[in-house]
Design an enzyme around this catalytic site. Sequence first.
Site, PDB file in Angstrom:
ATOM      1  N   ARG A   1      41.573  37.212  45.857  1.00  0.00           N
ATOM      2  CA  ARG A   1      41.422  36.394  47.071  1.00  0.00           C
ATOM      3  C   ARG A   1      41.032  37.229  48.277  1.00  0.00           C
ATOM      4  O   ARG A   1      40.110  36.868  49.010  1.00  0.00           O
ATOM      5  CB  ARG A   1      42.678  35.565  47.340  1.00  0.00           C
ATOM      6  CG  ARG A   1      43.938  36.234  46.879  1.00  0.00           C
ATOM      7  CD  ARG A   1      45.085  35.275  46.632  1.00  0.00           C
ATOM      8  NE  ARG A   1      45.229  34.295  47.689  1.00  0.00           N
ATOM      9  CZ  ARG A   1      45.568  33.040  47.470  1.00  0.00           C
ATOM     10  NH1 ARG A   1      45.775  32.613  46.250  1.00  0.00           N
ATOM     11  NH2 ARG A   1      45.723  32.227  48.466  1.00  0.00           N
ATOM     12  N   THR A   2      41.708  38.332  48.511  1.00  0.00           N
ATOM     13  CA  THR A   2      41.384  39.116  49.709  1.00  0.00           C
ATOM     14  C   THR A   2      39.997  39.744  49.587  1.00  0.00           C
ATOM     15  O   THR A   2      39.233  39.779  50.551  1.00  0.00           O
ATOM     16  CB  THR A   2      42.454  40.202  49.941  1.00  0.00           C
ATOM     17  OG1 THR A   2      43.734  39.577  50.023  1.00  0.00           O
ATOM     18  CG2 THR A   2      42.199  40.955  51.223  1.00  0.00           C
TER      19      THR A   2
ATOM     20  N   LYS B   1      45.834  59.473  38.148  1.00  0.00           N
ATOM     21  CA  LYS B   1      44.885  60.487  37.679  1.00  0.00           C
ATOM     22  C   LYS B   1      43.452  59.979  37.498  1.00  0.00           C
ATOM     23  O   LYS B   1      42.735  60.434  36.625  1.00  0.00           O
ATOM     24  CB  LYS B   1      45.369  61.121  36.368  1.00  0.00           C
ATOM     25  CG  LYS B   1      46.713  61.816  36.505  1.00  0.00           C
ATOM     26  CD  LYS B   1      46.612  63.079  37.326  1.00  0.00           C
ATOM     27  CE  LYS B   1      48.002  63.693  37.550  1.00  0.00           C
ATOM     28  NZ  LYS B   1      48.075  64.518  38.738  1.00  0.00           N
TER      29      LYS B   1
ATOM     30  N   ARG C   1      42.019  48.348  50.044  1.00  0.00           N
ATOM     31  CA  ARG C   1      43.300  47.833  49.553  1.00  0.00           C
ATOM     32  C   ARG C   1      43.853  48.897  48.627  1.00  0.00           C
ATOM     33  O   ARG C   1      43.132  49.378  47.744  1.00  0.00           O
ATOM     34  CB  ARG C   1      43.033  46.523  48.808  1.00  0.00           C
ATOM     35  CG  ARG C   1      44.059  46.123  47.756  1.00  0.00           C
ATOM     36  CD  ARG C   1      45.351  45.580  48.292  1.00  0.00           C
ATOM     37  NE  ARG C   1      45.218  44.453  49.176  1.00  0.00           N
ATOM     38  CZ  ARG C   1      45.534  43.185  48.862  1.00  0.00           C
ATOM     39  NH1 ARG C   1      45.938  42.895  47.641  1.00  0.00           N
ATOM     40  NH2 ARG C   1      45.436  42.240  49.759  1.00  0.00           N
TER      41      ARG C   1
ATOM     42  N   HIS D   1      49.236  44.636  56.417  1.00  0.00           N
ATOM     43  CA  HIS D   1      48.121  43.809  55.955  1.00  0.00           C
ATOM     44  C   HIS D   1      47.617  43.059  57.193  1.00  0.00           C
ATOM     45  O   HIS D   1      47.858  41.866  57.355  1.00  0.00           O
ATOM     46  CB  HIS D   1      48.614  42.844  54.873  1.00  0.00           C
ATOM     47  CG  HIS D   1      47.517  42.137  54.129  1.00  0.00           C
ATOM     48  ND1 HIS D   1      46.182  42.262  54.448  1.00  0.00           N
ATOM     49  CD2 HIS D   1      47.567  41.279  53.075  1.00  0.00           C
ATOM     50  CE1 HIS D   1      45.472  41.516  53.620  1.00  0.00           C
ATOM     51  NE2 HIS D   1      46.281  40.911  52.779  1.00  0.00           N
TER      52      HIS D   1
END
Lengths: 331, 442
Positions: free
Chosen positions: A54-55, A82, A104, A134
């Site tokens: 969604r974001t 890693k 993000r 956020h």
Amino acid sequence: MKHLLSTADLSRDEAVLILDTAAQMAATQERAIKKLPTLRGRTVVNLFYEDSTRTRISFETAAKRLSADVINFSAKGSSVSKGESLKDTALTLQAMGADAVVIRHPASGAPHTLATSGWTQGAVLNAGDGTHQHPTQALLDAYTMRRHLVGESGIADVAGRDLAGLRVAIVGDVLHSRVARSNVDLLHTLGAEVTLVAPPTLLPVGIAPWPCRVSYDLDAVVTDERPDAIMMLRVQRERMSNAGGGFFPSAVEYTRRYGLDARRMARLPEHAIVMHPGPMNRGLEISATAADSPRAVIVEQVANGVAVRMAALYLLLAQETPGSTLQEDAR
Amino acid sequence: MTTYLIRGGRPYGEDVADVLVRDGVVAAIGPDAAAGADEAVVVDADGCVVLPGLVDLHTHLREPGREDAETIETGTRAAALGGFTAVHAMANTSPVADTAGVVEQVWRIGRDSGWVDVHPVGAVSVGLAGEHLAELGAMADSAAHVRVFSDDGKCVHDPVLMRRALEYVKAFDGVIAQHSQDPRLTEGSQMHEGEISAQLGLAGWPSVAEEAIIARDVLLADHVGSRLHVCHLSTAGSVEIIRWAKARGIDVTAEATPHHLGLTDDLVRGYDPVFKVNPPLRTAADVEAVRAGVADGTIDIVATDHAPHTVEDKDCEWAAAAFGMTGLETALPVVQLTLVDTGRLSWRDVARTMSEAPARIGRVTDQGRPVAVGEPANLLVWDPRSTRVVDPTAQATMSTNSPFRGRELPGHTVATFLRGRPTVLDGRLVPAPTSHLQEEES
């Protein structure tokens, strides 16, 4: 404003400017042709180290509506596990000429590190870092509250207005919530009164200086404080350690004490709106009755997210370009 | 062997007295020194403090296993420049120093490097896994003569294993140096749990996770009549527990690091991993309590917890970064800044906390001795009047993760003597004329 890392960095005027700009963006989105030429030739990279359909889609849509070139970089596994290090990825993106990096990341502070390390020259937009911040979520929440709860619920007459005097209850897993942290900072800056409601296990130690009230009792807050908006936070099981058997005894008990069900809905003030940053755990922190009620603005929050992210990208990127103003482009 | 005359210095920062170093020992002090100084090389110590060479009870030299971060050679060079004449090399190497073979290897490489005496610390448990006792007796009986045992980096969490270890080392007058950290209370923890961790969204490392283990361990040590050493205590509550334990007559010693004397958790706000350390930087109130604890003797020693890390282990996001800071070359400057220049410690106290007491705890008999005629010439000539800006790239340690980078700190090492041989002179390292290796080969 060079980066958007934390709502704590925003002044009241900067925050209102973003909301006003978002309103102008939203107005353009009601047209048949939604695309503006504002960021033509600019490159926005969506650098996502966590799954977030969604974001990412919201930022991608926002950037494309402003005519930016969008690169989606889904980094599976950060340097924590890693993969390629954040540094090398950032240097790569810099070499490719990214004007903005929307990041993000599961590690709190990763956007801050990206913005201050010198690894990239572009603007850094925090799209959620660990359990820290956020900011665009809080901005879209504030935008949504302003639309519904300030003035006459129009767009034009709320320009320049903040959220002075609004009462907002934020309920649930504050400990693991970047949404809660961003909202507390921003809503306070905008003049709203925030009450956090959660079981004590889901509140961080050291919360005392936060500019908000804290309660363990949702029923008391609903009845006594009569919130104008109630925001239900997602119970983030994926971030929860199982040490000590978990943060609450059972889902049923959580719902009983902190869920927004029909009974609590009925006791909210008539005008109060119901919010949730999504994705929802229906039946856990929010009942279907509440989520689907006419007072829920959860779907609208998603739509407003595009406008707010357009505003953020515009304010961070377009203003560096001489001769480009929103007013001209929006004509 | 060359004779040296340390001229014009003040032993323990007290009265001016020349010190003559000949044949590995302090040959004369005061007027006699200059009289017997024919053909001696003169070390100008005007305005300097003369102390017994510093002894670090808590050093990570990284060899074997992480020679990309530090080697015994580079770490002991850093130690000599910091004024040390002995260091205790922690056991969390790869392989772990849990056998006589590994501790003897570390001891031998240290001896061959020749910059300071290297005393290996033995692991308490096999592989630091916290399950079975390592062969503590074999390490004690080895050429390395191990007396300090620690799973440092990890806590000996199992109370039964801790009890057994405390009891077992009594047979050879050993000591268990505990890294006090309840693992369950600190799963995934990133920084001190408090107002700043709440704001930054970093998982908290609560003070109680340290204090609960220290409280348990002093009671265990009391019960079985053993010697306990508490590594790097960092909280006000820990200082209180140690104070209480000592008042009860429990045989416990405690250590504080320079970074817990000088730095607080608000430095984490910038998410710079150079400030990531375990135990974490605490609040200003904790720093004050730790300083007070060193000043009143509740905390016996200052030890560096020198923990070098490669650039890639620090040049990353906070959660991905390694815990630890370098410290050998900034230890005494920080102690001078926070405790001496503030009037809380005399230079004699510095000798006690950074040389005599750590040597005694580690049962190192030829270090931490008085600056007196006939004693081994393990000496530090320290100029407390100068100030220097810390430049990690200019340090002898291989790693650059100094939290004091860019800060101006007081004092510097003019000379360090190891059994009469200068390892540092005029502030510079002095290689040995012939190393053990060459001697053995010839």
